[in-house]
Design a protein around this motif. Structure first.
Motif, short mmCIF file in Angstrom:
data_model
loop_
_atom_site.label_atom_id
_atom_site.label_comp_id
_atom_site.label_asym_id
_atom_site.label_seq_id
_atom_site.Cartn_x
_atom_site.Cartn_y
_atom_site.Cartn_z
N ALA A 176 26.54 49.48 21.65
CA ALA A 176 26.32 50.45 22.72
C ALA A 176 27.66 50.76 23.38
N PRO A 177 27.87 51.99 23.81
CA PRO A 177 29.14 52.33 24.47
C PRO A 177 29.29 51.55 25.77
N VAL A 178 30.53 51.31 26.14
CA VAL A 178 30.81 50.61 27.39
C VAL A 178 31.99 51.29 28.07
N GLN A 179 31.98 51.31 29.37
CA GLN A 179 33.04 51.93 30.14
C GLN A 179 34.32 51.12 30.02
N SER A 180 35.45 51.82 29.94
CA SER A 180 36.75 51.15 30.01
C SER A 180 37.07 50.89 31.48
N HIS A 181 37.28 49.63 31.82
CA HIS A 181 37.48 49.27 33.22
C HIS A 181 38.95 49.16 33.62
N GLY A 182 39.85 49.22 32.64
CA GLY A 182 41.25 49.03 32.96
C GLY A 182 41.50 47.59 33.38
N GLU A 183 42.43 47.39 34.29
CA GLU A 183 42.74 46.04 34.79
C GLU A 183 41.97 45.79 36.08
N VAL A 184 41.00 44.87 36.02
CA VAL A 184 40.16 44.56 37.17
C VAL A 184 40.00 43.04 37.27
N SER A 185 39.50 42.59 38.43
CA SER A 185 39.27 41.16 38.62
C SER A 185 38.01 40.95 39.44
N TRP A 186 37.46 39.73 39.35
CA TRP A 186 36.27 39.34 40.12
C TRP A 186 36.35 37.83 40.37
N LYS A 187 35.94 37.42 41.58
CA LYS A 187 35.94 36.00 41.93
C LYS A 187 34.63 35.63 42.61
N THR A 188 34.13 34.43 42.32
CA THR A 188 33.03 33.89 43.11
C THR A 188 33.49 33.80 44.56
N PRO A 189 32.74 34.35 45.51
CA PRO A 189 33.18 34.37 46.91
C PRO A 189 33.02 33.01 47.59
N ILE A 190 33.91 32.08 47.27
CA ILE A 190 33.80 30.72 47.81
C ILE A 190 34.59 30.59 49.12
N LYS A 191 34.19 29.59 49.92
CA LYS A 191 34.90 29.25 51.16
C LYS A 191 35.72 27.97 51.00
N LYS A 192 35.26 27.08 50.12
CA LYS A 192 35.97 25.82 49.88
C LYS A 192 36.09 25.61 48.37
N ASP A 193 37.30 25.54 47.88
CA ASP A 193 37.53 25.27 46.46
C ASP A 193 37.38 23.77 46.24
N PHE A 194 36.47 23.37 45.35
CA PHE A 194 36.25 21.93 45.13
C PHE A 194 37.52 21.22 44.70
N LYS A 195 38.44 21.94 44.06
CA LYS A 195 39.66 21.31 43.56
C LYS A 195 40.58 20.88 44.71
#
Length: 529
Positions: free
Chosen positions: A123-142
């Protein structure tokens, strides 16, 4: 499933915080794979550079059993050549290493094409270019000291022992997936995904009677940071008989103390009388029933028979969907798939083939409406857009269709748990997960639970034991007569959804409000004929 979680090499605690490969370098390395694949005749290619960080802490009573930190890093390359898929991977993330892996992926595709009957249709898919996504956390377990995590687990253990538990073990599972996806469709997607799962098991023993009972944690694995462990009072809902119901925050110490009391109570609980009951099922329990009787049977590859050799097929065949009137459940049952749901285990911005995630109907007003399908499947159901539910457990596994979050929508009218119980003459309230069994077509099933309470004439009158209910998927969902409103909506989750050969695991959540199912067959699991 534990060995599947312990992926990668063991590393020291401080290495978890070390920065990974720079995105500019990832893009250059991914382009090596894409350009090599095209030069060898591939019509499509994608590359996934993944860094998978895990930390697990295990305790028992007043002792730390283990603390494990792992890292896995590498690249997986998937191509279409001669109309056929090929895949290869390597942990040698250099230009030479990537070229060799890509050459192997193309060679595999061309070899497979000699027996491929029909070409892959994407199926066709949109070209997104350079993008990012992060889980919206408040405390990084690391960034949270291991000592704080150990103290929390040992405090929960101590609370259980102080309240009568004979034994208790507890654990924290924390996962960070750092994933970079690139494809010949023109997308370069960087994602930073976090998940957490606190859990424990409490055992109470009556040595004189020679009996023991257990109670597992009422936590849900979540797509959140360490803030989930804060136990905010505002996020607690009060359930019947003192049960605490957690949403977006979890008080492990409080739950462990109650677990010990309930395990002791179970030692003297009345054994259920088999028969027909109205069941009031809370979300932490109902999530597993949704997973097995809705999530799995509506995976399109399972419907088409691709999973027949491992985990079965599905009763929800294409003819039922095509009819447009197959009554999967009662008219108040609305079941949705959603890869965007905040706090859920399945929440990401883009799936593992670069498709932007979304929400869609599976069952609407009780009628089977759709399935779960990815780019090379949707044409089989006359659709031209992937649902965005493709996933691989690691960089060295090929991505394929995986269950998104599948959830039961809450009722549209104000309705509480107390009101629901008040409306029941003869019933059982079930909280938490237990043993289960379901057939190869995801139709006939049996489910247990963690704790059970008898409802008589609109009131909870005491704890029950040895409870399991039996039904089939269509009969069960058509017996759903009431669903609490959104104020009761909570998530159940699993880190260990297994599928495929070779087997892979994925993490998925299932949301619902407490729901009532009338006239369901209940058996006594403690009695033998």
């Amino acid at each position: 499933m534990m060995p599947s979680l312990l992926i990668g090499r063991e590393i020291p605690q401080e290495a978890l915080l070390a920065p990974g490969m720079d995105n500019a370098v990832k893009k250059r390395m991914a382009d090596v794979a894409l350009n090599t694949a095209k030069s060898l005749g591939a019509t499509y290619a994608d590359a996934r550079i993944g860094r998978y960080l895990n930390q697990y802490v295990f305790t028992r009573e007043d002792k730390v059993q283990n603390v494990v930190n792992t890292e896995s890093f590498g690249i997986g390359i998937r191509v279409i050549a001669n109309g056929t898929w090929g895949f290869s991977s390597t942990n040698d993330v250099t230009e030479d290493g990537i070229k060799k892996a890509t050459e192997q992926a193309v060679a595999i595709a061309k070899a497979n094409s000699t027996i491929q009957k029909e070409p892959v249709v994407l199926a066709p898919v949109q070209s997104h270019g350079e993008v990012s996504w992060k889980t919206p956390i408040k405390k990084d377990f690391k960034e949270v000291p291991v000592s704080d995590k150990v103290d929390l687990l040992l405090s929960a253990n101590a609370a259980a022992i102080e309240n009568g538990a004979s034994f208790v073990n507890s654990a924290l599972f924390m996962v960070n997936e750092q994933k970079y996806f690139a494809s010949t469709d023109g997308s370069y997607i960087d994602q930073d995904v976090h998940r957490i799962w606190p859990t424990f098991g409490v055992t109470a023993i009556d040595r004189q009677a020679g009996k023991f009972k257990t109670r597992q944690a009422m936590s849900a694995p979540m797509g959140m940071g360490f803030e989930y462990m804060d136990g905010l009072e505002s996020e607690k809902l009060q359930g019947p008989s003192g049960i605490k119901l957690y949403r977006n925050s979890y008080d492990m110490v409080e739950d462990a103390a109650l677990a010990a009391k309930q395990a002791l109570e179970k030692l003297n609980a009345k054994s259920v009388e088999a028969g027909k009951y109205d069941l009031v099922l809370e979300p932490n329990h109902l999530g597993l029933t949704i997973h097995e009787s809705v999530g799995h049977p509506l995976e399109l590859d399972r419907v088409l028979g691709y999973e027949a050799n491992y985990a079965g097929t599905s009763f929800a065949t294409l003819d039922k969907w095509k009819s447009g009137d197959f009554q999967y459940g009662s008219n108040i049952v609305n079941l949705v798939a959603d890869k965007t749901q905040p706090g859920s285990l399945g929440a990401v911005g883009y799936d593992d083939e670069g498709v932007k995630t979304k929400k869609w109907d599976l069952v609407r007003n009780g009628i089977l409406t759709n399935y779960q399908a990815i780019r090379d499947q949707v044409h089989m159901i006359d659709q031209n857009e992937s649902h965005g539910c493709c996933y691989a457990q690691s960089w060295d596994d090929v991505q394929f269709q995986r269950m998104p979050n599948v959830s039961l929508e809450p009722g549209s009218e104000p309705y509480s748990i107390d009101q629901m119980i008040a409306d029941v003459e003869k019933g059982i309230y079930i909280a938490g997960r237990g043993s289960y069994s379901i057939d190869q077509q995801r139709y006939n099933f049996q489910f247990g639970g963690t704790v059970f309470y008898e409802i008589r004439d609109g009131k909870i009158v005491g704890m029950l034991d040895d409870v399991a209910y039996q039904s089939n998927t269509q009969e069960f969902w058509n017996s759903c007569v009431k669903i609490c409103d959104e104020n009761d909506y909570r998530l159940f989750g699993s880190f260990f959804d297994g599928k495929g050969q070779p087997s892979q695991i994925s993490a998925v959540s299932h949301g619902s409000s407490t729901a009532r199912f009338n006239d369901v067959n209940v058996i006594n699991t403690g009695r033998t004929i």
